[in-house]
Design an enzyme around this catalytic site. Structure first.
Site, mmCIF file in Angstrom:
data_model
loop_
_atom_site.group_PDB
_atom_site.id
_atom_site.type_symbol
_atom_site.label_atom_id
_atom_site.label_comp_id
_atom_site.label_asym_id
_atom_site.label_seq_id
_atom_site.Cartn_x
_atom_site.Cartn_y
_atom_site.Cartn_z
ATOM 1 N N ARG A 1 0.824 -1.222 0.000
ATOM 2 C CA ARG A 1 0.000 0.000 0.000
ATOM 3 C C ARG A 1 0.856 1.268 0.000
ATOM 4 N NH1 ARG A 1 -2.723 -3.847 -0.759
ATOM 5 N NH2 ARG A 1 -4.616 -4.438 0.375
ATOM 6 N N SER B 1 -10.592 0.588 3.553
ATOM 7 C CA SER B 1 -9.826 0.354 4.783
ATOM 8 C C SER B 1 -9.287 1.684 5.288
ATOM 9 C CB SER B 1 -8.645 -0.567 4.512
ATOM 10 O OG SER B 1 -9.087 -1.738 3.887
ATOM 11 N N GLU C 1 -4.389 4.290 6.347
ATOM 12 C CA GLU C 1 -4.000 3.996 4.965
ATOM 13 C C GLU C 1 -4.408 5.169 4.082
ATOM 14 O OE1 GLU C 1 -4.902 0.049 3.197
ATOM 15 O OE2 GLU C 1 -5.934 1.232 1.670
HETATM 16 P P1 FAD Z 1 -8.136 9.631 -4.609
HETATM 17 O O1 FAD Z 1 -8.771 9.287 -3.308
HETATM 18 O O2 FAD Z 1 -8.797 10.647 -5.454
HETATM 19 O O3 FAD Z 1 -6.632 10.068 -4.335
HETATM 20 C C1 FAD Z 1 -5.802 9.317 -3.512
HETATM 21 C C2 FAD Z 1 -4.410 9.958 -3.510
HETATM 22 O O4 FAD Z 1 -3.806 9.809 -4.792
HETATM 23 C C3 FAD Z 1 -4.477 11.465 -3.262
HETATM 24 O O5 FAD Z 1 -3.374 11.804 -2.468
HETATM 25 C C4 FAD Z 1 -4.358 12.075 -4.648
HETATM 26 O O6 FAD Z 1 -3.771 13.357 -4.634
HETATM 27 C C5 FAD Z 1 -3.475 11.071 -5.352
HETATM 28 N N1 FAD Z 1 -3.782 10.999 -6.797
HETATM 29 C C6 FAD Z 1 -4.993 10.721 -7.345
HETATM 30 N N2 FAD Z 1 -4.885 10.714 -8.695
HETATM 31 C C7 FAD Z 1 -3.597 11.017 -8.983
HETATM 32 C C8 FAD Z 1 -2.877 11.170 -10.200
HETATM 33 N N3 FAD Z 1 -3.458 11.039 -11.405
HETATM 34 N N4 FAD Z 1 -1.551 11.498 -10.121
HETATM 35 C C9 FAD Z 1 -0.941 11.652 -8.919
HETATM 36 N N5 FAD Z 1 -1.582 11.513 -7.746
HETATM 37 C C10 FAD Z 1 -2.887 11.193 -7.775
HETATM 38 N N6 FAD Z 1 -7.699 0.169 -2.097
HETATM 39 C C11 FAD Z 1 -6.965 -0.937 -2.304
HETATM 40 O O7 FAD Z 1 -5.725 -0.851 -2.429
HETATM 41 N N7 FAD Z 1 -7.536 -2.175 -2.365
HETATM 42 C C12 FAD Z 1 -8.860 -2.356 -2.230
HETATM 43 O O8 FAD Z 1 -9.345 -3.465 -2.302
HETATM 44 C C13 FAD Z 1 -9.671 -1.206 -1.985
HETATM 45 N N8 FAD Z 1 -11.000 -1.331 -1.786
HETATM 46 C C14 FAD Z 1 -11.755 -0.229 -1.522
HETATM 47 C C15 FAD Z 1 -13.130 -0.400 -1.302
HETATM 48 C C16 FAD Z 1 -13.920 0.694 -1.039
HETATM 49 C C17 FAD Z 1 -15.401 0.501 -0.797
HETATM 50 C C18 FAD Z 1 -13.358 1.999 -1.038
HETATM 51 C C19 FAD Z 1 -14.212 3.198 -0.816
HETATM 52 C C20 FAD Z 1 -12.013 2.182 -1.235
HETATM 53 C C21 FAD Z 1 -11.179 1.057 -1.472
HETATM 54 N N9 FAD Z 1 -9.797 1.183 -1.685
HETATM 55 C C22 FAD Z 1 -9.039 0.065 -1.932
HETATM 56 C C23 FAD Z 1 -9.140 2.503 -1.612
HETATM 57 C C24 FAD Z 1 -9.181 3.299 -2.959
HETATM 58 O O9 FAD Z 1 -10.251 2.887 -3.748
HETATM 59 C C25 FAD Z 1 -7.895 3.132 -3.759
HETATM 60 O O10 FAD Z 1 -6.782 3.573 -3.023
HETATM 61 C C26 FAD Z 1 -7.940 3.932 -5.087
HETATM 62 O O11 FAD Z 1 -6.790 3.677 -5.847
HETATM 63 C C27 FAD Z 1 -8.061 5.433 -4.871
HETATM 64 O O12 FAD Z 1 -8.335 6.007 -6.124
HETATM 65 P P2 FAD Z 1 -8.960 7.460 -6.247
HETATM 66 O O13 FAD Z 1 -8.954 7.836 -7.671
HETATM 67 O O14 FAD Z 1 -10.273 7.487 -5.560
HETATM 68 O O15 FAD Z 1 -7.882 8.299 -5.439
HETATM 69 P P1 NAP Z 2 -10.276 -10.474 4.527
HETATM 70 O O1 NAP Z 2 -10.395 -11.512 3.471
HETATM 71 O O2 NAP Z 2 -11.260 -10.448 5.643
HETATM 72 O O3 NAP Z 2 -8.833 -10.553 5.144
HETATM 73 C C1 NAP Z 2 -8.444 -9.717 6.229
HETATM 74 C C2 NAP Z 2 -7.015 -9.324 5.998
HETATM 75 O O4 NAP Z 2 -6.219 -10.497 6.036
HETATM 76 C C3 NAP Z 2 -6.859 -8.712 4.635
HETATM 77 O O5 NAP Z 2 -6.697 -7.347 4.802
HETATM 78 C C4 NAP Z 2 -5.683 -9.415 4.003
HETATM 79 O O6 NAP Z 2 -4.549 -8.600 3.870
HETATM 80 C C5 NAP Z 2 -5.311 -10.522 4.976
HETATM 81 N N1 NAP Z 2 -5.385 -11.822 4.257
HETATM 82 C C6 NAP Z 2 -6.471 -12.598 4.059
HETATM 83 N N2 NAP Z 2 -6.122 -13.735 3.408
HETATM 84 C C7 NAP Z 2 -4.796 -13.649 3.186
HETATM 85 C C8 NAP Z 2 -3.846 -14.498 2.550
HETATM 86 N N3 NAP Z 2 -4.213 -15.678 2.024
HETATM 87 N N4 NAP Z 2 -2.563 -14.089 2.489
HETATM 88 C C9 NAP Z 2 -2.177 -12.915 3.010
HETATM 89 N N5 NAP Z 2 -3.034 -12.054 3.626
HETATM 90 C C10 NAP Z 2 -4.318 -12.424 3.716
HETATM 91 O O7 NAP Z 2 -10.252 -9.017 3.833
HETATM 92 P P2 NAP Z 2 -11.463 -8.199 3.218
HETATM 93 O O8 NAP Z 2 -11.718 -7.010 4.056
HETATM 94 O O9 NAP Z 2 -12.600 -9.096 2.856
HETATM 95 O O10 NAP Z 2 -10.806 -7.637 1.870
HETATM 96 C C11 NAP Z 2 -10.508 -8.524 0.817
HETATM 97 C C12 NAP Z 2 -9.357 -7.965 0.011
HETATM 98 O O11 NAP Z 2 -9.709 -6.668 -0.495
HETATM 99 C C13 NAP Z 2 -8.082 -7.769 0.836
HETATM 100 O O12 NAP Z 2 -6.977 -8.093 0.049
HETATM 101 C C14 NAP Z 2 -8.095 -6.292 1.174
HETATM 102 O O13 NAP Z 2 -6.797 -5.731 1.285
HETATM 103 C C15 NAP Z 2 -8.814 -5.692 -0.030
HETATM 104 N N6 NAP Z 2 -9.529 -4.479 0.394
HETATM 105 C C16 NAP Z 2 -8.801 -3.345 0.552
HETATM 106 C C17 NAP Z 2 -9.437 -2.167 0.929
HETATM 107 C C18 NAP Z 2 -8.649 -0.886 1.040
HETATM 108 O O14 NAP Z 2 -9.252 0.166 1.146
HETATM 109 N N7 NAP Z 2 -7.343 -0.942 1.017
HETATM 110 C C19 NAP Z 2 -10.801 -2.150 1.169
HETATM 111 C C20 NAP Z 2 -11.492 -3.343 1.029
HETATM 112 C C21 NAP Z 2 -10.858 -4.509 0.631
HETATM 113 P P3 NAP Z 2 -4.282 -7.646 2.597
HETATM 114 O O15 NAP Z 2 -5.021 -6.427 2.893
HETATM 115 O O16 NAP Z 2 -2.812 -7.463 2.668
HETATM 116 O O17 NAP Z 2 -4.734 -8.347 1.375
#
Ligand code: FAD
Ligand code: NAP
Length: 335
Positions: A153, A224, A320
């Site tokens: 991340r 998250s 995050e």
């Molecule tokens: P923004 O929120 O608009 O921006 C985030 C940051 O990036 C800001 O600092 C912004 O200035 C910068 N930025 C945006 N665009 C650019 C650009 N073109 N150039 C340079 N900088 C830029 N994240 C995960 O990693 N895994 C997931 O599974 C995941 N699941 C999610 C589920 C939900 C329901 C929600 C709401 C969020 C989730 N996220 C997840 C977080 C988020 O969706 C990601 O981090 C996504 O990449 C953010 O994109 P955005 O365009 O909305 O970024």
């Molecule tokens: P989950 O399956 O309940 O798992 C909880 C956490 O355990 C996850 O965050 C994941 O870490 C870790 N995990 C589970 N299985 C794993 C494996 N086999 N090996 C290593 N790590 C493992 O998670 P969830 O909330 O339903 O989300 C599912 C996936 O979507 C995850 O990968 C999560 O990161 C991603 N997600 C991200 C965001 C965001 O905003 N960043 C939001 C929603 C969902 P990791 O996070 O490292 O994968």
């Protein structure tokens, strides 16, 4: 003042002085040259805006996907404002595998490298070939995968290059010899399936996510709120003696990742509210806006979670998401 309510998935009615829509490379180059306070927003799904912003906000809006190929790979280029999920869906519908584990992640392609988005065992950096950016002087530069220093991340875009570059497009390299990644429990059921397709994995990821995660269009949230902490083996062994049922994932470097959602749940916080901000019942790692939450409700709830986890487990949870105040990015501690 212009409202940013529709540009942040927490649905907070925070305002900014000026709002610019960036649809071309010229728009980006001009935005880069603005010397007053400015923030770039894609889908606003990884940010918390804590108060009215005394500066200019640019919204990335250039959209488009191009697919090229050689004998072994597809090279797919997506403009920054393209929705990430639209890119994954386009790939899957064309039978091109590789990105399906990242289905339904909100936000834009331009933001994907910033925090190296990841889900279900796949991270952006495993797909990334190169990234096109505009630097502060308005020059177009191509940055290789290796130069980004991608991590869990994180990337240089979030650390040492913070605010230096605008990402204008991302180029992915997707192998023609597709191998499904089925290491996360919700995907285990697909392991013995014959002739598995990327579309079947995509459907399963979407099903799992819809079951567990709130749809920002219905319930404001930014996914998250905190990162999963990664702790030393020594600390983990101490914790494991006290909590033998603690879930954990051993990392390559002898460290242990502990799901932050579990830690928060153990503090009894699922469903806990401050004002209209709530710890989501199905995944305690997510803070939701029940409707009328103020930024302060969310900040206070996040701080309460951090201190509860610290008292019970001696672990410091780190946000995050990116947090912004009236003059730019800030830390929770400054609020
Ligand atoms: P923004 O929120 O608009 O921006 C985030 C940051 O990036 C800001 O600092 C912004 O200035 C910068 N930025 C945006 N665009 C650019 C650009 N073109 N150039 C340079 N900088 C830029 N994240 C995960 O990693 N895994 C997931 O599974 C995941 N699941 C999610 C589920 C939900 C329901 C929600 C709401 C969020 C989730 N996220 C997840 C977080 C988020 O969706 C990601 O981090 C996504 O990449 C953010 O994109 P955005 O365009 O909305 O970024
Ligand atoms: P989950 O399956 O309940 O798992 C909880 C956490 O355990 C996850 O965050 C994941 O870490 C870790 N995990 C589970 N299985 C794993 C494996 N086999 N090996 C290593 N790590 C493992 O998670 P969830 O909330 O339903 O989300 C599912 C996936 O979507 C995850 O990968 C999560 O990161 C991603 N997600 C991200 C965001 C965001 O905003 N960043 C939001 C929603 C969902 P990791 O996070 O490292 O994968």
């Amino acid at each position: 003042m212009k409202s940013l309510k529709q540009f942040n998935t927490f649905n907070l009615d925070v305002k900014c002085k000026e709002l610019l829509f960036l649809a071309t490379e010229d728009d980006y180059a001009r935005f880069q040259k603005i010397s007053t306070n400015k923030i770039l927003i894609g889908g606003g799904s990884d940010i918390l805006l804590t108060e009215d912003y005394h500066g200019i906000v640019g919204i990335t809006q250039n959209k488009g996907i191009e697919i090229d190929e050689n004998s072994s790979h597809y090279i797919v280029t997506a403009l920054a404002g393209t929705r990430w999920h639209e890119l994954v869906t386009t790939m899957v519908n064309k039978g091109i595998g590789g990105s399906e584990n990242l289905a339904l992640i909100p936000g834009t392609c331009g933001a994907a490298p910033v925090q190296n988005i990841g889900a279900y065992g796949l991270e952006f950096n495993q797909l990334c070939d190169h990234i096109n950016v505009i630097d502060k002087e308005g020059n177009n530069i191509s940055i290789s995968n290796e130069q980004c220093d991608f991590g869990y991340r994180t990337s240089n875009f979030k650390t040492k290059w913070k605010n230096n570059y605008i990402i204008t497009s991302v180029s992915l390299k997707l192998s023609k010899s597709w191998q499904p990644l089925l290491d996360y429990a919700p995907l285990f059921s697909l392991k013995n399936k014959k002739n598995l397709t990327p579309k079947e994995v995509y459907d399963e990821v979407i099903r799992a996510r819809k079951n567990k995660l709130p749809d920002p269009a219905v319930l404001g949230n930014a996914g998250s709120f905190f990162k999963n902490p990664i702790v030393s083996a020594e600390f983990f062994n101490k914790l494991f003696k006290q909590y033998p049922n603690i879930p954990f994932y051993k990392q390559d470097n002898e460290r242990y990742k502990i799901p932050a959602g579990w830690l928060i749940d153990q503090c009894g916080l699922k469903g806990f509210c401050i004002g209209d901000a709530k710890v989501y019942e199905k995944q305690a790692l997510v803070i939701v806006n029940k409707g009328q939450a103020t930024p302060l409700d969310i900040v206070n709830l996040a701080k309460y979670i951090i201190s509860s986890v610290k008292v019970k487990f001696e672990i410091d949870l780190e946000p995050e998401i990116r947090i912004y105040g009236s003059n730019g990015e800030i830390s929770l501690g400054q609020l």
